[in-house]
Each structure stands twice: as C-alpha cells, then as structure tokens.
Design an enzyme around this catalytic site. Structure first.
Site, PDB file in Angstrom:
ATOM      1  N   GLU A 163     -81.918 119.965  21.620  1.00 35.51           N
ATOM      2  CA  GLU A 163     -81.665 121.248  22.275  1.00 35.51           C
ATOM      3  C   GLU A 163     -80.193 121.452  22.642  1.00 35.51           C
ATOM      4  OE1 GLU A 163     -83.220 123.795  26.176  1.00 35.51           O
ATOM      5  OE2 GLU A 163     -83.520 121.626  26.101  1.00 35.51           O
ATOM      6  N   GLU A 262     -89.182 129.354  30.400  1.00 38.17           N
ATOM      7  CA  GLU A 262     -88.376 128.381  31.133  1.00 38.17           C
ATOM      8  C   GLU A 262     -87.322 129.143  31.919  1.00 38.17           C
ATOM      9  OE1 GLU A 262     -86.280 124.092  30.181  1.00 38.17           O
ATOM     10  OE2 GLU A 262     -85.484 125.896  29.240  1.00 38.17           O
TER      11      GLU A 262
END
Length: 285
Positions: A163, A262
């Site tokens: 990520e 998120e």
C-alpha cells in the site's frame, strides 16, 4: 469543499461491495463489539488493522477476536500484518531490519487467523526508511519478507497487499507505481504472483498521484480498495474526491473485489455511513 452530506441517499453508479474498517470506524465501542455494530448497520464484511498490541498475541486473544467476527456473522475480508506502533509513527515491519524476525513470526499468526475466517487479503505495510541502513538494503529485505508472506498466503489462496501511504514522510511507497515496483521485485526474485496493490484512493490523492491514470494502468494488479474523502479523511461526500467515478472506473476495468471504508467519521460512526443507502451495504457478490 463540496458538501454532499445533505444527500445521504445518493446512489453510487457502481455495484462493488463494501467492508467497514473497524480499526478506524466504530471506535467508540470496545473492539469485540464493533463487528456486531457493523452488522447492525447493514454491512456483511469488516476489515481490521492488526488488532493486537503484540505481533504474536496469546491464543486466548486470537480466539476472542475470531469469536467476535464469527458471532457477528460478518466476513473478515482484509487484515493487516503487524505494523509496529502506528500511533507512534511506525508504518510497517516489512523493510525494517531490526524487526524482520518479528514480522516473519507475525506472518504465521496473521495467515492462521485468515485460514480460520476465510480472509483472502493481508496488508503488509512496507515500513519507514531507517537511519543508518541503505535504502537498497531495506528494499532487498522487503523482497525476502514479502516473498515469505506471499508463500504463506498462497497456502490459503490469498494475496499480500502493498500500500502507498500518505502522512508518513519516511515511508517510501507514495504512488501506485511504487507499490507495483515492490510487487514486481518479488515476482522476479521468486515467481510469486500473489502480491497486489492496495489502492487506497485517499492516500493516492493526498500524495499527488494521478489516480485516474493509475486506475487505467493498474486495475488488473489491484487486490483491494479503500476509500476516504479529501480533505479531512472523512466519509464520501465531505470532500472533493470523485470517489464514485473512480470506483466505477475500477469496476469497468475488471475490479470486482471489496471496497474498505477506511475513514474517520465526521460525526458518529452510525451517521457517517448514511451516505450509502442501506440496500447497498450488504455484499453485492
């Protein structure tokens, strides 16, 4: 700033499925109660950052976590490997020489949880640059550790996610291409093909990536998606990112996986999911 909060029943143009990140949403509740709250809000799936203070927790802690997921009747579709002290600024152990053994010990635990719960995506935060260690040395270590994680994940037909992250000046993966480069290094070294991009549309935007171009180029390399609006990292509709268009483009490019919510709720957690019609919260696949 574009304020869409007055239109909570907007219909998104895509049909992807959503999972609630219980490490950033519903934090007003103790962790074991969050999956039930997610279920009560109409969602079928959750994701978590590493939910324990230690990389290798005790069996009773693991059993309690697994029990909370099962009791709520939700799927755990994403789980982070241990990443150090996130609140203190750590952003992963993958490329951190002093904690490499800790990461490898954690891989077995994390994938073991996934094996019990059917989790098929594990996020390996890369780690900040460390003083006194050459960047090349850290990257070589990352290849070895990602390869070990990928081998363990492959045993349960799962992927390891890499990520790009914002807000961490010493974290070297900032754009989608950086994560793809890391995944490609692992494939060249070991042949592993189950290291994928975690496309967090918020982080990519904040870091100045060309998100639309990245989607067009890398959709087939995306293993998981996360969203938050910018500025603020709050729910969709509180900022300026065209998240619906980006998600629609991902789906048009062939992505049919999960979208993790998120974001930091701008109000209560329950109110912060009202942008999504309740009929759209259950899994669409």
């Amino acid at each position: 700033m574009v304020d869409r909060t007055a239109q909570p029943e907007r219909t998104m143009g895509h049909t992807l499925s959503y999972a609630v990140n219980c490490s950033i949403l519903f934090t007003e509740l103790p962790l074991p109660r969050r999956p039930n709250a997610v279920r009560a809000a109409g969602f079928d799936a959750v994701e978590f950052w590493w939910p324990f203070p230690d990389a290798v927790p005790g069996d009773h802690e693991i059993d309690a976590f697994i029990g909370a997921i099962r009791d709520a009747g939700v799927a755990l579709v994403g789980l982070n490997f241990a990443a150090g002290d996130m609140a203190g600024g750590d952003r992963g152990l993958v490329s951190w020489p002093a904690r490499s053994a800790e990461f490898l010990d954690n891989v077995a635990v994390t994938v073991g949880i996934g094996a019990q719960l059917g989790t098929r995506a594990f996020n390996a935060l890369y780690g900040n640059r460390v003083d006194g260690v050459a960047a090349e040395e850290q990257d070589e270590l990352a290849v070895r550790n990602l390869a070990a994680a990928a081998a363990a994940a492959a045993e349960i037909d799962a992927v390891v996610l890499v990520e790009p992250v914002s807000g961490a000046p010493r974290y070297p993966l900032r754009h989608a291409a950086d994560a793809i480069t890391a995944a490609d290094r692992v494939e060249r070294a070991t042949g592993a093909t189950n290291v994928a991009l975690l496309a967090d549309l918020y982080h990519l935007t904040v870091n100045g990536d060309d998100v639309e171009a990245a989607i067009a180029r890398y959709t087939d390399r995306v293993g998981h998606v996360q969203i938050a609006d910018h500025p603020g990292r709050h729910e969709p509709g509180t900022g300026e990112i065209e998240l619906d268009g980006q998600l629609t483009a991902l789906q048009a490019g062939g992505y049919d996986g999960w979208v993790g919510l998120e974001y930091k709720p701008s109000t209560t957690s329950t109110q912060s999911v009202e942008w999504l019609p309740r009929a759209r919260r259950a899994a669409q696949h």
